[in-house]
Design an enzyme around this catalytic site. Structure first.
Site, short mmCIF file in Angstrom:
data_model
loop_
_atom_site.label_atom_id
_atom_site.label_comp_id
_atom_site.label_asym_id
_atom_site.label_seq_id
_atom_site.Cartn_x
_atom_site.Cartn_y
_atom_site.Cartn_z
N SER A 24 -8.45 5.06 -5.50
CA SER A 24 -9.54 4.20 -5.95
C SER A 24 -9.94 4.58 -7.37
CB SER A 24 -10.75 4.35 -5.02
OG SER A 24 -11.91 3.90 -5.69
N HIS A 80 -6.39 0.84 -5.90
CA HIS A 80 -7.57 0.28 -5.23
C HIS A 80 -8.66 0.07 -6.27
CE1 HIS A 80 -10.08 -0.43 -1.63
NE2 HIS A 80 -11.05 0.18 -2.32
N ASP A 97 -12.42 -1.22 -6.97
CA ASP A 97 -13.71 -1.44 -6.30
C ASP A 97 -14.67 -2.23 -7.17
OD1 ASP A 97 -13.61 -0.07 -3.72
OD2 ASP A 97 -13.30 1.74 -4.91
N MET A 102 -18.24 -3.98 -7.70
CA MET A 102 -19.62 -3.92 -7.20
C MET A 102 -20.54 -4.70 -8.13
SD MET A 102 -19.81 0.11 -6.37
CE MET A 102 -18.55 0.93 -5.42
N HIS A 117 -11.13 -4.68 -3.80
CA HIS A 117 -12.17 -4.57 -2.76
C HIS A 117 -13.46 -5.13 -3.34
CE1 HIS A 117 -14.66 -1.50 -0.17
NE2 HIS A 117 -14.91 -2.75 0.16
N MET A 146 -17.12 -5.82 -3.25
CA MET A 146 -18.43 -5.49 -2.68
C MET A 146 -19.46 -6.29 -3.48
SD MET A 146 -17.66 -1.45 -2.25
CE MET A 146 -16.35 -1.55 -3.46
N MET A 151 -14.48 1.12 6.49
CA MET A 151 -15.21 2.00 5.58
C MET A 151 -15.54 3.33 6.27
SD MET A 151 -15.31 0.36 2.77
CE MET A 151 -16.23 1.64 1.88
N GLY A 159 -18.52 6.72 -4.76
CA GLY A 159 -17.47 7.64 -4.36
C GLY A 159 -18.07 8.99 -3.99
N GLY A 160 -17.26 9.84 -3.40
CA GLY A 160 -17.65 11.23 -3.19
C GLY A 160 -18.62 11.49 -2.04
N ASP A 215 -11.28 3.66 3.87
CA ASP A 215 -11.82 3.81 2.51
C ASP A 215 -13.12 4.61 2.53
OD1 ASP A 215 -12.62 3.49 -0.11
OD2 ASP A 215 -12.89 1.32 0.01
N GLY A 228 -14.35 8.98 1.75
CA GLY A 228 -14.35 10.30 2.39
C GLY A 228 -12.97 10.74 2.86
N GLY A 237 -10.65 8.13 -3.66
CA GLY A 237 -11.11 8.13 -5.05
C GLY A 237 -11.25 9.54 -5.57
C1 DX5 Z 1 -16.91 3.05 -1.94
C2 DX5 Z 1 -15.57 2.56 -2.44
C3 DX5 Z 1 -14.49 3.56 -2.29
C4 DX5 Z 1 -14.74 4.84 -3.02
C5 DX5 Z 1 -14.14 5.95 -2.24
O1 DX5 Z 1 -17.83 2.04 -2.06
O2 DX5 Z 1 -15.18 1.40 -1.74
O3 DX5 Z 1 -13.21 3.02 -2.61
O4 DX5 Z 1 -14.22 4.86 -4.31
O5 DX5 Z 1 -14.41 7.15 -2.87
P1 DX5 Z 1 -14.13 8.55 -2.20
O6 DX5 Z 1 -12.66 8.59 -1.86
O7 DX5 Z 1 -14.52 9.49 -3.26
O8 DX5 Z 1 -14.97 8.63 -0.96
ZN ZN Z 2 -13.07 0.53 -1.87
#
Ligand code: DX5
Ligand code: ZN
Length: 218
Positions: free
Chosen positions: A7, A32, A34, A36, A66, A68, A137, A144-145, A175, A177, A198
């Site tokens: 990601s 990937h 993302d 938003m 993706h 969102m 999810m 992320g993170g 997706d 964690g 990510g």
């Molecule tokens: C969260 C995103 C993920 C995110 C995952 O809203 O859809 O793709 O980047 O990040 P990690 O892998 O750090 O949890």
């Molecule tokens: Zn995502």
């Protein structure tokens, strides 16, 4: 072997093209992406012009987009034209899925449907036969993170079983964690056929090694 989809939310945006090239050369399968909008989730990331540039720089890369965003239907055609291969929307979106999923196919993209940690897996069952991908999810979307929510594991196995029962084989992606050596192998054991990661990739000391380790998750 499981598909690995880094990601770019955790990438260095000043060097986005190089970062993507690096993970693809290390064996990543898809990028990937993302998107938003500050409405569907409490964050703003990037959108159409960034996808266009990335697609122009890396035309062979599979773009796993993706969305969102509050009104994905409005943007389906434009994301398809910008280079999306997979276009995933949320089951929690306010836009009507019976219109949105065919619109994605009509633009030549593969359709994905994502569900948040608090949404029961059965919410996606009515749409399964229209999907090339389901995105479970492992965190609340937006950042992320975050730590992995283990409810994703039960959803992956329920989806694996339901798809087998109905003779369907969408990509089962997870997706949020997802970490090499811990949650990644657990997700694969539960039925995931694609891993989105990510921070575990782009914040790793050795980025290619992180991609390879994810790829070897069993
Ligand atoms: C969260 C995103 C993920 C995110 C995952 O809203 O859809 O793709 O980047 O990040 P990690 O892998 O750090 O949890
Ligand atoms: Zn995502």
């Amino acid at each position: 072997m499981v598909l690995v989809c880094p990601s770019v939310l955790s990438a260095d945006f000043a060097r986005l093209g190089e970062e993507c090239t690096r993970v693809l050369e290390a064996g990543a399968d898809w990028i990937h992406f993302d998107v938003m909008d500050g409405r569907f989730v409490d964050n703003i990331s990037f959108g159409l012009p960034v996808l266009e540039s990335l697609h122009r720089a890396l035309p062979e890369a599979v773009m796993d987009v993706h969305l969102m965003i509050a009104h994905p239907l409005r943007f389906v055609r434009r994301f398809a034209e910008a280079g999306a291969n997979y276009l995933t929307v949320h089951v929690e979106t306010t836009d009507a899925l019976p219109a949105t999923l065919p619109a994605i196919h009509a633009c030549g993209c593969k359709a994905g449907l994502s569900l948040n940690p608090g949404t029961p897996v059965e919410a996606v069952f009515p749409y399964l036969d229209q999907l090339e991908l389901v995105l479970v999810m492992g965190v609340e979307p937006g950042h992320g993170g975050q730590p992995f929510d283990r409810r994703a594991l039960g959803k992956l196995s329920a989806l694996r079983d339901e798809c087998a029962r109905r003779g369907l084989s969408p990509v089962l992606s997870v997706d949020g964690g997802v970490k090499p050596g811990t949650t990644a192998p657990e997700c694969v054991a539960a039925g995931a056929t694609a891993l989105v990661a990510g921070s575990a990739v782009f914040n790793a000391k050795d980025v290619p090694a992180a991609v390879r380790q994810l790829k070897e998750s069993t």
